[in-house]
Design an enzyme around this catalytic site. Structure first.
Site, mmCIF file in Angstrom:
data_model
loop_
_atom_site.group_PDB
_atom_site.id
_atom_site.type_symbol
_atom_site.label_atom_id
_atom_site.label_comp_id
_atom_site.label_asym_id
_atom_site.label_seq_id
_atom_site.Cartn_x
_atom_site.Cartn_y
_atom_site.Cartn_z
ATOM 1 N N THR A 193 -25.672 0.626 17.076
ATOM 2 C CA THR A 193 -25.762 1.652 18.117
ATOM 3 C C THR A 193 -26.785 2.734 17.808
ATOM 4 O OG1 THR A 193 -23.862 2.754 17.086
ATOM 5 C CG2 THR A 193 -23.423 1.307 18.962
ATOM 6 N N THR A 233 -28.505 4.821 12.123
ATOM 7 C CA THR A 233 -29.588 5.011 11.157
ATOM 8 C C THR A 233 -30.803 5.650 11.816
ATOM 9 O OG1 THR A 233 -28.822 3.058 9.925
ATOM 10 C CG2 THR A 233 -31.058 3.841 9.488
ATOM 11 N N GLU A 262 -15.747 -24.122 37.592
ATOM 12 C CA GLU A 262 -16.625 -22.954 37.721
ATOM 13 C C GLU A 262 -16.758 -22.521 39.178
ATOM 14 O OE1 GLU A 262 -17.350 -21.396 35.133
ATOM 15 O OE2 GLU A 262 -16.756 -22.961 33.713
#
EC number: 3.4.24.-
Length: 614
Positions: free
Chosen positions: A218, A221, A437
């Site tokens: 995220t 750093t 599907e």
């Protein structure tokens, strides 16, 4: 430190002496313990021999000398260490020779005895060599061990100079996107490092530590680097595992050396990634060297953060995705005063991140980053960067100069579901997957929920999935209404229902749908109060023991069962009514293998419901 040339010289001496010792061993010599020699006249020697005081005697006749001989023997009482060799020269009579023969004296000529004496001399030399080799070898070994320890001790204690070399971060806040709230919180650190006097005037104290909390990827750093870059501070970046070693005391030594260096080069930012490796809670139940090393390292970190104040212009940033495991002493005011949440980006944040990373790749002008941001809910900044990189690789593989929207779609599918696998399937298998599907996609269209839309349907296998229906939220959802949850339940059930309606049988392909539908129904009843039981929490979010009595919990389970049965029946009625649309979507999937959401909506509009609505 011991010069290496001294160590090599000692090693050479040791090897040379050891080689000499080996030569003596290979020639068959044995070390002799003889250390003394006694010289007697002939009469005394003969008297000692006749008295039985001598052993291992030899008579060596001299050449060209009648009766003259050299006599050699050892005293019987001097065997072993310190044995005395007795020698004499005498002119022997026949009677004296007979007497010596009686005492087992051997008679030798000068040549054979000289050879025997040479062997004896070699034995004495070997004894001397052994006396030198053993202590010299021990000394050389000790010196070598000291040399290795002195030379490499730094690798196991304090950080090397290279590891503690500060860097100047070239990252600015403009390079960090998707976490605007976190940037606002840490900007105070930048202002303090730039102008600390302004804060001292009001008596304010800047936090000594900032803990960045959030899932992986995220931008924690990058955020710490941006603070260092904006504040023009020296940046020290390490991982929590860098402080962990086998030997007790190493981690604490490294903590002290790191903070000492940071103070010397202030203003400084110390960033410790995965700080939970050294900052996790201490436990009295655990013991052993590893636990002792962890506790010493953590204690050193606590003392180091207490040992500097705001005037030192040193701020510690830590990053973790497990704040619940951190030791409370590390999180108290005066250490990590502030926790900053760096969560997954929302729609606006994902768009900003894509715009930042799009500058390093060649996107086709037709690519709409807003649509890409909508189609990637739950992606972190690292995931989005990887998405663009995978898209670039896919475009290059197909020899295109720019990245198309289809390249990014393929990259997203690969990240979410795995690489496409072309399996040989029978017509029956394709029909089962297509109807499954088609049921999911059609039920989502029929639900009327416009927040989540069908984006694509495919029966091409990816990873463990034989087919998939992709949905795109029009906006980020922070909570769900009861109608939205009902629509989700029916969409999950529609795959199994479609198989049953169209093919007359069911398969194991709906196992994941069943698990997700059951989980959602249980949350609706037990956690969110969406049942006749009303506003009441019946279970803990962590799944531990229920909060209700056994009777109430049993009643709640009946409501879960009723909720599932009711919506399964409603899904069956809806797909039966729209059987024509279901067949048309399945046929299109069998023919094309992949169709878009617009195709699903078009087919559903072209096939109105039948009159069998009952």
């Amino acid at each position: 430190m011991l010069p290496i040339r001294w160590f090599l010289a000692l090693l050479a001496v040791f090897l040379a002496v050891a080689g000499l010792d080996l030569w003596f061993s290979q020639t068959g010599a044995r070390p002799s313990s003889a250390t003394g020699e006694e010289r007697l006249d002939g009469a005394a020697f003969l008297a000692a021999a006749n008295a039985g005081e001598l052993r291992e005697g030899h008579i060596v006749y001299r050449a060209n000398s009648t009766g003259l001989a050299d006599l050699h023997a050892q005293r019987k009482g001097a065997a072993g260490a310190g044995a005395t060799h007795v020698r004499a020269t005498a002119r022997l009579t026949d009677a004296e020779v007979t007497a010596l023969r009686t005492q087992h004296f051997a008679e030798d000529d000068p040549v054979s005895y000289a050879a025997a004496r040479a062997v004896s001399a070699r034995e004495r030399t070997a004894s001397i060599v052994h006396a030198i080799v053993h202590p010299l070898g021990l000394i050389t070994l000790i010196v070598g061990i000291l040399f290795v320890v002195q030379r490499y001790a730094g690798r196991f204690t304090a950080f090397s100079a290279q590891r503690l070399r500060p860097v100047t971060s070239g990252v600015s806040f403009s390079s960090v996107a998707g976490c605007d709230e976190a940037k606002d919180e840490v900007y105070e650190v930048v202002e303090f490092l730039r102008d600390p006097a302004r804060f001292r005037q009001t008596g304010g104290r800047m936090p000594k530590g900032v803990l960045l909390v959030g899932p992986p990827g995220t931008g924690k750093t990058m955020l710490a680097k941006a603070v260092a870059g904006e504040a023009r501070a020296n940046f020290y970046s390490l991982s929590g595992s860098d402080f962990v070693e086998l030997y007790v005391g190493v981690g604490a030594s490294r903590v002290r050396s790191l903070f000492k260096k940071a103070r010397e080069t202030a203003p400084s930012i110390i960033f410790i990634d995965e700080i939970d490796a050294i900052g996790r809670q201490r436990s009295a139940a655990e013991s052993g060297g590893a636990q002792q090393e962890h506790d010493q390292t953590l204690n050193a970190l606590l003392v180091a953060m207490d040992g500097f104040d705001s005037d030192d212009a040193v701020v510690v940033f830590g990053a973790t995705n497990r704040p619940d495991t951190m030791d409370r002493a590390l999180l108290r005011p005066g250490r990590f005063d502030r926790q900053v949440s760096v969560g997954l980006p929302d729609l606006r944040g994902r768009l900003a991140i894509l715009q930042v990373h799009a500058g390093s790749v060649k996107l086709d002008p037709s690519v709409d980053l807003q649509e890409i941001a909508k189609a990637t809910p739950g992606f972190s900044g690292a995931d989005l960067a990887n998405l663009l990189n995978e898209g670039a690789i896919h475009a290059a593989r197909h020899r295109r100069a720019t990245i198309l929207h289809s390249d990014l779609d393929e990259a997203r599918d690969k990240i979410n579901w795995g690489r496409e696998t072309r399996r040989v399937m029978t017509v029956q298998d394709k029909a089962v997957i297509a109807y499954h599907e088609a049921g999911h996609a059609l039920m989502q269209v029929l639900s009327g929920e416009d927040v989540v839309r069908v984006q694509k349907v495919t029966i091409i296998p990816r990873g463990r999935s034989l087919g998939s229906t992709h949905f795109t939220p029009e906006r980020d959802l922070f909570n769900y209404s009861q109608p939205q949850l009902i629509a989700k339940l029916r969409c999950l059930m529609a795959g199994r229902v479609a198989e049953e309606i169209a093919l007359g049988s069911i398969t194991s392909g709906a196992s994941g749908d069943i698990q997700e539908a059951t989980k959602t129904a249980r949350q609706m009843v037990l956690e969110w109060g969406m049942s006749p039981l009303g506003f009441m929490a019946l279970s803990r979010p962590d799944g531990d023991e229920p909060l209700a009595s056994p009777q109430t919990f049993h009643e709640a389970e009946r409501h879960v069962r009723a909720l599932l049965d009711e919506n399964y029946a409603a899904t069956t009625r809806a797909l039966t009514t729209h059987r024509a649309a279901l067949d048309a979507i399945a046929d299109e999937l069998i023919r094309c293998e992949t169709i878009l959401g617009n195709d699903v909506r078009r087919i559903a509009a072209q096939h109105p419901p039948s009159a069998l609505a009952g």
